[in-house]
Design an enzyme around this catalytic site. Sequence first.
Site, PDB file in Angstrom:
ATOM      1  N   GLY A 146      11.429 -27.852 -11.439  1.00 58.93           N
ATOM      2  CA  GLY A 146      12.546 -28.178 -12.334  1.00 58.93           C
ATOM      3  C   GLY A 146      13.451 -29.269 -11.812  1.00 58.93           C
ATOM      4  CD  GLU A 206      11.885 -20.206 -11.984  1.00 53.50           C
ATOM      5  OE1 GLU A 206      11.436 -19.584 -12.960  1.00 53.50           O
ATOM      6  OE2 GLU A 206      11.852 -21.454 -11.904  1.00 53.50           O
ATOM      7  CB  SER A 226       8.580 -31.909 -11.381  1.00 54.52           C
ATOM      8  OG  SER A 226       9.813 -31.259 -11.152  1.00 54.52           O
ATOM      9  CG  HIS A 249       7.552 -18.393 -10.738  1.00 53.49           C
ATOM     10  ND1 HIS A 249       8.809 -18.890 -10.486  1.00 53.49           N
ATOM     11  CD2 HIS A 249       6.841 -19.407 -11.297  1.00 53.49           C
ATOM     12  CE1 HIS A 249       8.846 -20.155 -10.882  1.00 53.49           C
ATOM     13  NE2 HIS A 249       7.671 -20.491 -11.386  1.00 53.49           N
ATOM     14  CE  LYS A 251       9.521 -22.122 -14.702  1.00 53.91           C
ATOM     15  NZ  LYS A 251      10.128 -22.905 -13.642  1.00 53.91           N
ATOM     16  CD  GLU A 253       4.799 -22.928  -9.695  1.00 58.04           C
ATOM     17  OE1 GLU A 253       4.685 -23.690 -10.647  1.00 58.04           O
ATOM     18  OE2 GLU A 253       5.484 -21.898  -9.733  1.00 58.04           O
ATOM     19  CG  ASN A 295       6.238 -19.914 -16.135  1.00 56.01           C
ATOM     20  OD1 ASN A 295       6.679 -19.151 -16.998  1.00 56.01           O
ATOM     21  ND2 ASN A 295       6.642 -19.865 -14.875  1.00 56.01           N
TER      22      ASN A 295
HETATM   23  P1  13P Z   1       8.623 -27.214 -13.757  1.00 59.26           P
HETATM   24  O1  13P Z   1       7.308 -27.774 -14.271  1.00 59.26           O
HETATM   25  O2  13P Z   1       9.677 -27.145 -14.818  1.00 59.26           O
HETATM   26  O3  13P Z   1       9.057 -27.889 -12.514  1.00 59.26           O
HETATM   27  O4  13P Z   1       8.336 -25.682 -13.365  1.00 59.26           O
HETATM   28  C1  13P Z   1       7.248 -25.383 -12.585  1.00 59.26           C
HETATM   29  C2  13P Z   1       7.084 -23.918 -12.553  1.00 59.26           C
HETATM   30  O5  13P Z   1       7.900 -23.207 -11.997  1.00 59.26           O
HETATM   31  C3  13P Z   1       5.922 -23.349 -13.241  1.00 59.26           C
HETATM   32  O6  13P Z   1       5.749 -22.012 -12.927  1.00 59.26           O
END
Ligand code: 13P
Length: 253
Positions: free
Chosen positions: A174, A98, A214, A96, A13, A168, A11
């Site tokens: 992150g 976010e 992560s 997601h 982003k 997740e 992803n």
């Molecule tokens: P990270 O791997 O940067 O922690 O992000 C995970 C994520 O949100 C994938 O959709």
Amino acid sequence: MKYRKKIVIGNWKMNLTVPESTILIQKLKKEMPANIKSEVVVCPTFVDIYSASEELKNSQILVGAQNVAEEEKGAYTGEVSVLSLKGFVDYIIVGHSERRNIFGESDKIVAKKAEIVVRHDMKPVICVGETLHEREDKLSKVVVLSQLEASCKHLTGEEITESLVAYEPVWAIGTGQVCSEAEAEKMAGHIRGLVKSLYGEKVSESVRILYGGSVTGSSAKSFKKSKNIDGLLVGGASLHHQEFAAIVKNFDK
Ligand code: 13P
């Protein structure tokens, strides 16, 4: 136990411009180990879906989207319809954290998105996960299962089989703080248990469950043995071709 094809999804982003993602794709195509059994998917921004799908034609890497509108068509300024994505992507991430936390997407919206994606023959990757506070309050299981039940409420058994669930935990996204394999596996077991109680055993054995948060090349190795984790959803590390290829290689069977 039913065979479930492993999958690793990157992803990206909102991190890459179109020229940057073209460069990354070219490097990824070279770096990706041959004879990989897992599916490998990258999810660029909307503006890049078309050129990424052109770049990845005839390669083993598939394209996914990071989001989709819950309506098919109409006066929804700035939204992107499932109809625009059809033919270019195989997977669409919905719900997601976010989207849920920054843009206020409710389970109800996520449920509509999951429904519209499967009805158009693409695969929704339904994301669920608890926040740090919820985890500290020992609410992880309750939160995750209630998000999932509400988010798949319009899906039939056949449709959930075509869907993926990504666990997740928000505190692991992150932050560099990867959830332990044992904890993620336990939650994946609860998720499969919920699917079983809603749709029956056969369906629950078919649905693919992913972990995200992560993930790196080295942590990917630890998830390889997980019975209930069939895939990884990778954020930051998917922006680096060598690291992403290492994740695929280390997770593949
Ligand atoms: P990270 O791997 O940067 O922690 O992000 C995970 C994520 O949100 C994938 O959709």
